[in-house]
Design a protein around this motif. Structure first.
Motif, PDB file in Angstrom:
ATOM      1  N   PRO A  76       0.821  -1.214   0.000  1.00 54.95           N
ATOM      2  CA  PRO A  76       0.000   0.000   0.000  1.00 54.95           C
ATOM      3  C   PRO A  76       0.851   1.258   0.000  1.00 54.95           C
ATOM      4  N   GLY A  77       0.395   2.253  -0.733  1.00 54.88           N
ATOM      5  CA  GLY A  77       1.056   3.547  -0.784  1.00 54.88           C
ATOM      6  C   GLY A  77       0.130   4.568  -1.412  1.00 54.88           C
TER       7      GLY A  77
ATOM      8  N   ARG B 261      -8.083   2.153  -1.205  1.00 55.92           N
ATOM      9  CA  ARG B 261      -8.218   1.572   0.133  1.00 55.92           C
ATOM     10  C   ARG B 261      -8.635   2.627   1.159  1.00 55.92           C
ATOM     11  N   GLY B 262      -8.375   3.874   0.864  1.00 51.88           N
ATOM     12  CA  GLY B 262      -8.710   4.976   1.763  1.00 51.88           C
ATOM     13  C   GLY B 262      -7.911   6.197   1.354  1.00 51.88           C
TER      14      GLY B 262
ATOM     15  N   GLY C 194      -3.443  11.624  -2.686  1.00 51.72           N
ATOM     16  CA  GLY C 194      -3.854  11.356  -1.308  1.00 51.72           C
ATOM     17  C   GLY C 194      -4.552  10.021  -1.143  1.00 51.72           C
ATOM     18  N   ASP C 195      -4.762   9.296  -2.245  1.00 54.82           N
ATOM     19  CA  ASP C 195      -5.481   8.028  -2.199  1.00 54.82           C
ATOM     20  C   ASP C 195      -4.513   6.865  -2.003  1.00 54.82           C
ATOM     21  N   VAL C 196      -4.832   6.001  -1.064  1.00 53.96           N
ATOM     22  CA  VAL C 196      -3.996   4.847  -0.758  1.00 53.96           C
ATOM     23  C   VAL C 196      -4.456   3.665  -1.613  1.00 53.96           C
ATOM     24  N   VAL C 197      -3.523   3.100  -2.369  1.00 54.56           N
ATOM     25  CA  VAL C 197      -3.838   2.008  -3.294  1.00 54.56           C
ATOM     26  C   VAL C 197      -2.749   0.944  -3.215  1.00 54.56           C
TER      27      VAL C 197
END
Length: 443
Positions: free
Chosen positions: A293-294, A338-339, A314-317
């Motif tokens: 994740p990053g 993911r958030g 800013g989106d975690v994928v």
């Protein structure tokens, strides 16, 4: 009569969808070199930034060389608009060439404009058409747009794209719920798109009216604007209520579109010929390996009007470059978004995203699925102010007094965080026709 664009094959809209990874990388490098040269010449913001850094676009010899540049964030864009308003110093095309402007919602700052030229719009249309075609949409479909049109960027994008395929398009928007249901039944709508919240609201309303959506002809639902489409429990919830297949889509005002699922529903395929994607550590900004994740960082490869270079989404994928079962070789984002990094809660060392809570609530027997994460003092350490757990407001059956405790235990088991559940009757929480507000701050 206007001639429709022709797909590359019966299965793929564009041949780039099946290029090998080496060919994709070659295209990206060539496009990046050309794009940076153009942006450096035409955008005041980037010309100044790069001059201060001593960066010359001709220095780009490999894709990894792009990391010499800093990421650009929303605050940078807002500052550029204030510096050279109203269009901003990032603009890289003459205003006479700008044919479309969309605005942000203005929830975190003043509404910000993003511009498109005519070639930008054609590119946008082609990418959305590619996504819809990959989900099985064809000329024979009757497509009802359930995204909003007032200021929101998504509605017009999908309208033009499905028209490009040749489908019969009904631009309904995200209001007049009962009328939308009537139109679906009367005109035999087979495909729709909208936010997961509106899909759930429509299903709930239709059930109440005695007109369950499973009796309609809709078989394909494209959702976006919220993480719900990538949450397995929410996807399953919508699919059961509609009797249709749900495809997650991911885009933003700044990048339209980013990634959209194919019929395999195995994570959105990134439009890698349109945007160069990096996944980096949220703290250090250094690249992370596939499967880790990053935060997603994007660079336009051919956007003309308002191009972004190393845009911090800013989106975690999580990225995967493993080929999809559909045959496409474009990198995917399994699990979707993911958030958001700024939405992440840290509870006693546990990183928690609202989407993880949604997954538990949607899968909890008897719950309506509607819920809110409440941020207040009740779950904070009085000495440090740090959270020690979460407070969840959820619609639970009024005749089941033990439901709240069971849901709290389920969250503790699944997410390893303490949870205080505040049960409320069905219908208490406001339904959204656009994007649901899942996190609320209270005194």
């Amino acid at each position: 009569m206007r001639r429709m664009a022709q797909p590359h094959s019966e299965r793929y809209w564009s041949d780039v969808e099946t290029w090998d990874r080496e060919r994709i990388a070659t295209l990206q490098l060539t496009s990046l070199q050309q794009q940076l040269a153009r942006v450096g010449e035409r955008s005041t913001f980037y010309r100044r930034q790069w001059a201060d850094l001593g960066f010359d676009p001709r220095d780009i010899r490999e894709l990894s060389d792009l990391r010499a540049l800093p990421t650009v964030r929303k605050s940078d864009y807002v500052d550029s608009l204030a510096e050279d308003g109203p269009w901003g110093s990032m603009l890289a095309a003459p205003l006479d060439d700008v044919v479309r402007v969309h605005f942000s919602s203005g929830t975190t700052s003043a509404p910000t404009p993003v511009c498109w030229t005519a070639p930008d719009i054609r590119r946008w249309t082609e990418l959305y058409a590619r996504a819809a075609y990959g989900q099985g949409v064809r000329r024979s479909d009757v497509y009802q747009v359930l995204f909003g049109f007032a200021w929101f960027v998504g509605g017009l994008g999908v309208t033009t794209a499905y028209s490009e395929i040749g489908a019969t398009v009904i631009p309904g928007g995200s209001s007049e719920t009962e009328r939308q249901i009537d139109v679906m039944a009367r005109y035999g709508t087979t495909a729709v798109s909208g936010t997961p919240s509106f899909m759930l609201h429509l299903a709930e309303t239709a059930e109440r009216l005695g007109r369950p959506l499973t009796e309609n002809r809709v078989r394909r639902i494209q959702v976006g604007g919220e993480p719900g489409g990538a949450v397995p429990q929410t996807r399953a919830f919508i699919e059961r209520a509609w009797g249709a297949k749900v495809f997650d889509g991911y885009g933003s005002l700044e990048f339209q579109p980013i990634a959209w699922e194919c019929e395999e529903q195995a994570g959105g395929h990134i439009a890698e010929d349109f945007a160069f994607a990096e996944v980096v550590d949220i703290e250090t900004g250094e690249p992370v390996p596939d499967g880790t994740p990053g935060v997603l960082v994007l660079t336009h490869l051919d956007k003309q009007a308002t191009p972004f270079v190393r845009w911090w989404t800013g989106d975690v994928v999580v990225r995967s470059t493993e080929p999809c079962a559909c045959g496409r070789t474009l990198a995917r984002l399994p699990g979707g978004v993911r958030g958001r990094g700024d939405d992440m809660l840290v509870i006693r060392g546990v990183n928690l995203f609202p989407s993880a809570v949604e997954a538990v609530v949607r899968g909890f027997p008897g719950a309506s699925g509607e819920h809110q994460l409440v941020i207040d003092s009740s779950t904070k350490d009085p000495a440090t102010g740090f959270p020690t757990g979460i407070k969840l407001r959820a619609e639970l059956p009024s005749d089941d007094p033990g439901a709240a405790d069971r849901l709290a235990r389920a969250i503790r088991t699944e997410l390893t965080v303490r949870c205080v559940v505040e049960p409320v009757p069905f219908g208490t929480l406001e339904r959204s026709t656009h994007k649901s507000r899942r996190v609320v701050h209270e005194a």
